[in-house]
Each structure stands twice: as C-alpha cells, then as structure tokens.
Motif scaffolding. Structure first.
Motif, PDB file in Angstrom:
ATOM      1  N   HIS A  81      -7.305   7.258   7.501  1.00 14.83           N
ATOM      2  CA  HIS A  81      -7.293   7.877   6.161  1.00 14.83           C
ATOM      3  C   HIS A  81      -7.125   6.795   5.085  1.00 14.83           C
ATOM      4  O   HIS A  81      -7.852   6.791   4.078  1.00 14.83           O
ATOM      5  N   LEU A  82      -6.192   5.882   5.319  1.00 11.32           N
ATOM      6  CA  LEU A  82      -5.949   4.804   4.352  1.00 11.32           C
ATOM      7  C   LEU A  82      -7.177   3.895   4.232  1.00 11.32           C
ATOM      8  O   LEU A  82      -7.516   3.418   3.145  1.00 11.32           O
ATOM      9  N   ASP A  95       4.558   9.816   8.880  1.00 12.65           N
ATOM     10  CA  ASP A  95       3.271   9.269   9.350  1.00 12.65           C
ATOM     11  C   ASP A  95       3.296   8.952  10.846  1.00 12.65           C
ATOM     12  O   ASP A  95       2.323   8.419  11.380  1.00 12.65           O
ATOM     13  N   TYR A 104      -4.887  -1.987  -1.441  1.00 10.47           N
ATOM     14  CA  TYR A 104      -4.165  -0.707  -1.427  1.00 10.47           C
ATOM     15  C   TYR A 104      -3.049  -0.833  -0.395  1.00 10.47           C
ATOM     16  O   TYR A 104      -3.297  -1.279   0.725  1.00 10.47           O
ATOM     17  N   LYS A 129      -3.744   8.313  10.462  1.00  7.84           N
ATOM     18  CA  LYS A 129      -3.193   7.952   9.149  1.00  7.84           C
ATOM     19  C   LYS A 129      -3.835   6.639   8.663  1.00  7.84           C
ATOM     20  O   LYS A 129      -4.218   6.513   7.497  1.00  7.84           O
ATOM     21  N   GLU A 181       0.598   0.850   1.467  1.00  8.28           N
ATOM     22  CA  GLU A 181       1.444   2.032   1.665  1.00  8.28           C
ATOM     23  C   GLU A 181       2.583   1.685   2.606  1.00  8.28           C
ATOM     24  O   GLU A 181       2.391   1.017   3.623  1.00  8.28           O
TER      25      GLU A 181
END
Ligand SMILES: CC(C)(COP(=O)(O)OP(=O)(O)OC[C@H]1O[C@@H](n2cnc3c(N)ncnc32)[C@H](O)[C@@H]1OP(=O)(O)O)[C@@H](O)C(=O)NCCC(=O)NCCS
Length: 165
Positions: free
Chosen positions: A39-40, A25, A17, A36, A19
């Motif tokens: 969360h990821l 952020d 994943y 942040k 980002e």
C-alpha cells in the motif's frame, strides 16, 4: 513509442514518503504486513507519477516484489520514488523501500518495485505524458531497463487478457 511532449527531468519527480510502523500494521509475529508495505509503495509511486505528469493517475500494474527483511513495529519505513521512463499515456515509476531502526540508526533496504501508471484527464480519458529526461548514469540505466520491463509486462498483460476471454 516514447512521449514526444516537452520533457521534465527525473529529479523533478523524486519523492520521499515515510511512515512509522505501528502495532495496527502488524501480522501475528509483530512484523509489518506485506500488504501494508505494498500500500505504501503504491502511494509513494503515485507521488512521483503525479509530480511528473501533474494530473490524475491510476495504477495499471505492479511488477513482482520481494520482501528481503522483516520490518518491525517501531521502525521507520522510508520510500523513495521517481519516474524511470514515460511511454505515451503510461509511465514506469521505481520505488525503493528502506527501513530505519531509529534507536541504532541502522538502515536496511527491504524492497524495490516498479509500477506503471496511466495518466487521465478530467474526463477520465487517457492523456499523453511529458517525456522524462534522465541525467545521471543511474537514471539513464533505469530508463533503458524500463523499456525491457515494459515489453515483458505487456506480454504478461496480453496473456492475462487471453485467459479472461
Ligand atoms: C490502466 C487502464 C487505464 C488502461 O486502459 P486501457 O483501455 O486498457 O488502455 P490501453 O490498453 O490503451 O493502455 C494505455 C496505456 O497503459 C499501458 N498499460 C495498460 N495496461 C498495462 C499494464 N498492465 N502494464 C503496463 N502498462 C500497461 C499501455 O501500454 C498504454 O501505454 P502507452 O499509452 O504509454 O503506450 C485501465 O485498464 C484501467 O482503468 N484499469 C484500472 C486502473 C485502476 O483502477 N487501478 C487502481 C487499482 S484497482
């Protein structure tokens, strides 16, 4: 006790994943907020957990996390996850976080984390998870180490429950 359901290979749960770190952020220094990244990590870990169990999962616990280097706005955050071990209705997922400087191509390891997910059926009840089959030397090592981490985790949980009583 480990799951007795027919197994799936660790490689079947491997997930990635990514980002792009944007200004929204950032903390006041212009680096990505630790929250942040957490969360990821939760999202990336959930991907592997669902890929393995093929059902809904909830996060039961997150082990401690270190932030080894700051992540700057404009860098790519890349998270890789896979299931390390299944117990019965819970499983440990490992996540490795790297940051790529897209201009220089430099890649740095910034964090690693272990999360435990519990699998739920459609009625919200806990359900057994197929066991996981480690194949490589690294996968076998992580499998063994996950058993030691679980013992510590459950002791910490018991302590937290006692404090809440
Ligand atoms: C996680 C949750 C489902 C556990 O339910 P419970 O009724 O306490 O269930 P149990 O004590 O029987 O635990 C179920 C499994 O989870 C494991 N587990 C529970 N808490 C854990 C923890 N803190 N760390 C690691 N494993 C844990 C147990 O060892 C058991 O594993 P096993 O079946 O593989 O042996 C429940 O506490 C819950 O719903 N929590 C909120 C989850 C959530 O909403 N997360 C999002 C963030 S708020």
């Amino acid at each position: 006790m480990d799951s007795i359901l027919p197994g799936r290979f660790v490689r079947e749960s491997i997930s990635e994943y990514s980002e792009f770190a944007l200004p929204n952020d950032a903390n006041t220094l212009g680096n990505v907020l630790g929250g942040k990244v957490m969360h990821l990590v939760d999202i990336a870990a959930a991907l592997a957990a669902v890929r393995h169990s093929r059902c809904a999962v909830v996060t039961a616990s997150v082990d401690h996390m270190n932030f080894l280097h700051p992540i700057h706005i404009g860098q790519l955050i890349v998270l890789r996850s896979s299931v390390n071990r299944v117990f019965r209705t819970s499983m440990e997922v490992g996540v490795r976080v790297e940051v790529e400087n897209l201009v220089s191509g430099e890649i740095r390891h910034t964090s690693s984390a272990y999360l435990t997910f519990v699998a739920l059926d459609q009625g919200g009840q806990r359900r057994p998870i197929p066991c996981v089959i480690p194949e490589t030397a690294d996968e076998k090592r992580r499998y063994e180490e996950a058993g030691e981490r679980r013992a510590y985790r459950l002791a910490m949980r018991e302590r937290a429950l006692e404090k809440g009583r």
